[in-house]
Design an enzyme around this catalytic site. Structure first.
Site, PDB file in Angstrom:
ATOM      1  N   ASP A   3       0.874  -1.166   0.000  1.00  0.00           N
ATOM      2  CA  ASP A   3       0.000   0.000   0.000  1.00  0.00           C
ATOM      3  C   ASP A   3       0.917   1.224   0.000  1.00  0.00           C
ATOM      4  OD1 ASP A   3      -2.345   1.656   0.330  1.00  0.00           O
ATOM      5  OD2 ASP A   3      -1.920   1.769   2.471  1.00  0.00           O
ATOM      6  N   SER A   4       0.332   2.393  -0.231  1.00  0.00           N
ATOM      7  CA  SER A   4       1.108   3.630  -0.124  1.00  0.00           C
ATOM      8  C   SER A   4       1.673   3.802   1.283  1.00  0.00           C
ATOM      9  CB  SER A   4       0.217   4.827  -0.459  1.00  0.00           C
ATOM     10  OG  SER A   4      -0.862   4.884   0.463  1.00  0.00           O
ATOM     11  N   TYR A  35      -0.540   8.510  -2.052  1.00  0.00           N
ATOM     12  CA  TYR A  35      -0.607   8.303  -3.499  1.00  0.00           C
ATOM     13  C   TYR A  35      -1.761   9.125  -4.109  1.00  0.00           C
ATOM     14  CZ  TYR A  35       2.397   4.050  -3.699  1.00  0.00           C
ATOM     15  OH  TYR A  35       3.422   3.150  -3.670  1.00  0.00           O
ATOM     16  N   GLY A  36      -2.740   9.442  -3.280  1.00  0.00           N
ATOM     17  CA  GLY A  36      -4.008   9.995  -3.772  1.00  0.00           C
ATOM     18  C   GLY A  36      -3.892  11.268  -4.592  1.00  0.00           C
ATOM     19  N   CYS A  66      -4.453  -1.298  -2.138  1.00  0.00           N
ATOM     20  CA  CYS A  66      -4.583   0.142  -2.308  1.00  0.00           C
ATOM     21  C   CYS A  66      -5.484   0.403  -3.515  1.00  0.00           C
ATOM     22  CB  CYS A  66      -3.189   0.734  -2.548  1.00  0.00           C
ATOM     23  SG  CYS A  66      -3.174   2.494  -2.900  1.00  0.00           S
ATOM     24  N   ASN A  67      -6.586   1.094  -3.293  1.00  0.00           N
ATOM     25  CA  ASN A  67      -7.505   1.403  -4.396  1.00  0.00           C
ATOM     26  C   ASN A  67      -6.847   2.332  -5.413  1.00  0.00           C
ATOM     27  OD1 ASN A  67     -10.560   0.569  -3.454  1.00  0.00           O
ATOM     28  ND2 ASN A  67      -9.235   0.999  -1.734  1.00  0.00           N
ATOM     29  N   THR A  68      -6.080   3.287  -4.912  1.00  0.00           N
ATOM     30  CA  THR A  68      -5.476   4.293  -5.799  1.00  0.00           C
ATOM     31  C   THR A  68      -4.455   3.643  -6.732  1.00  0.00           C
ATOM     32  OG1 THR A  68      -5.696   5.823  -3.934  1.00  0.00           O
ATOM     33  CG2 THR A  68      -4.383   6.569  -5.803  1.00  0.00           C
ATOM     34  N   GLU A 144      -1.886   7.516   8.966  1.00  0.00           N
ATOM     35  CA  GLU A 144      -0.436   7.307   8.948  1.00  0.00           C
ATOM     36  C   GLU A 144       0.216   7.798  10.247  1.00  0.00           C
ATOM     37  OE1 GLU A 144       1.711   5.842   6.575  1.00  0.00           O
ATOM     38  OE2 GLU A 144      -0.201   5.058   5.869  1.00  0.00           O
ATOM     39  N   CYS A 176     -10.986   3.427   0.213  1.00  0.00           N
ATOM     40  CA  CYS A 176      -9.537   3.571   0.401  1.00  0.00           C
ATOM     41  C   CYS A 176      -9.173   2.686   1.578  1.00  0.00           C
ATOM     42  CB  CYS A 176      -9.190   5.021   0.695  1.00  0.00           C
ATOM     43  SG  CYS A 176      -7.507   5.293   1.307  1.00  0.00           S
ATOM     44  N   THR A 177      -8.071   1.958   1.480  1.00  0.00           N
ATOM     45  CA  THR A 177      -7.779   0.960   2.509  1.00  0.00           C
ATOM     46  C   THR A 177      -7.372   1.582   3.851  1.00  0.00           C
ATOM     47  OG1 THR A 177      -5.523   0.733   1.635  1.00  0.00           O
ATOM     48  CG2 THR A 177      -7.182  -0.825   0.849  1.00  0.00           C
ATOM     49  N   HIS A 178      -7.070   2.876   3.856  1.00  0.00           N
ATOM     50  CA  HIS A 178      -6.818   3.535   5.141  1.00  0.00           C
ATOM     51  C   HIS A 178      -8.114   3.746   5.941  1.00  0.00           C
ATOM     52  CE1 HIS A 178      -2.919   4.501   3.340  1.00  0.00           C
ATOM     53  NE2 HIS A 178      -2.503   4.943   4.517  1.00  0.00           N
TER      54      HIS A 178
END
Ligand code: DGL
Length: 261
Positions: A3-4, A35-36, A66-68, A144, A176-178
């Site tokens: 992921d980012s 990344y977004g 990560c969707n992005t 984060e 979004c995975t966050h």
């Protein structure tokens, strides 16, 4: 999987629940998060560099947690990849089936919502409902930092969720995975009448199905291991990893060539 940053740990949690005997390598590209707001070309370069690192370590399947990155790079990744690649996309189809008000809100990054892949997803599954899109810059940074419940997180969640509620959304997609780490706050702001849908469990089921079809499922009984790598600073990120994961784990720096590429 990668992921980012640390958001993909929400996907690892689901993968671990459904794949107890697999060994996971997790790369958090924290040196380049978020990344977004980055270009597709940049995200593709990061994706290919990280995939190379995971393949060198003999990964038998890659999960783009990560969707992005899925929206920006999964096609290029699949094209040259010797192992199966599992990506993620916002859960428009189940949300369209679940809504009673006929209005669905999609919370995701700017990059995901602007992507051609998302437009295609909407054209396919979002035709019979009203879909409101809401980019949430700032949410990734909160996660984060490990701040999933403080006053700053609460204000940021309210800022993006309240307008969707005001427009009649009764179903919110966490695209979004966050964002699953902010789920308790989102649920609090949205109230009990609003359904929250994320894709981690579905991705884990799909991953299991792919491994089963390939005959590559780890048989057990040995419990699977987890190893973590980052392009950011391990000393700073270690405590956040422990908080989001629930237990501490060793976090190693990626080789410089992969971290910078
Ligand atoms: N966790 C990521 C996603 O699922 C990316 C967030 C970001 O780095 O902007 O979209």
């Amino acid at each position: 999987m990668f992921d980012s940053g640390l958001g993909g740990l929400s996907v690892l949690r689901e993968l671990r629940a459904q794949l107890p005997h697999e060994d996971f390598l997790y790369v958090a590209d924290s040196g380049h998060v978020p990344y977004g707001e980055k270009s597709d070309a940049f995200i593709r370069a990061r994706t290919l560099a990280i995939a190379g690192f995971l393949l060198e370590r003999r990964a038998k399947l890659l999960v783009v947690a990560c969707n992005t990155a899925t929206a920006a790079a999964v096609r290029e990744l699949r094209a040259g990849c010797p192992v199966p690649v599992v990506g993620m996309e916002p859960a428009v189809k189940p949300a369209a089936a679940a809504t009673r008000s006929g209005t669905v809100g999609v919370l995701a990054t700017t990059g995901t919502l602007a992507s051609a892949k998302f437009a295609a997803l909407l054209a396919r599954f979002g035709r019979d409902v009203r879909v409101l899109t809401e980019p949430c810059p700032g949410w990734v940074d909160l996660v984060e930092r490990g701040d999933c419940s403080g006053p700053a997180a609460r204000a940021a969640v309210a800022r993006h969720v309240e307008p969707l509620l005001a427009q009649g959304a009764d179903t919110l997609i966490l695209g979004c995975t966050h964002y699953p780490f902010l789920k308790p706050l989102i649920a609090e702001v949205a109230g009990p009448g609003v359904a929250l849908i994320d894709t981690g469990a579905a991705v884990a089921r799909h991953t299991r199905a792919v491994l089963t079809a390939e005959g590559r499922l780890a048989p057990g009984p040995r419990p699977g291991s987890e190893a973590f790598f980052t392009s950011g600073e391990p000393a700073r990120l270690g405590p956040v990893l422990a908080r989001l994961r629930g237990t501490a784990a060793r976090l190693d720096a990626l080789p410089a060539a992969v971290a910078r590429a």
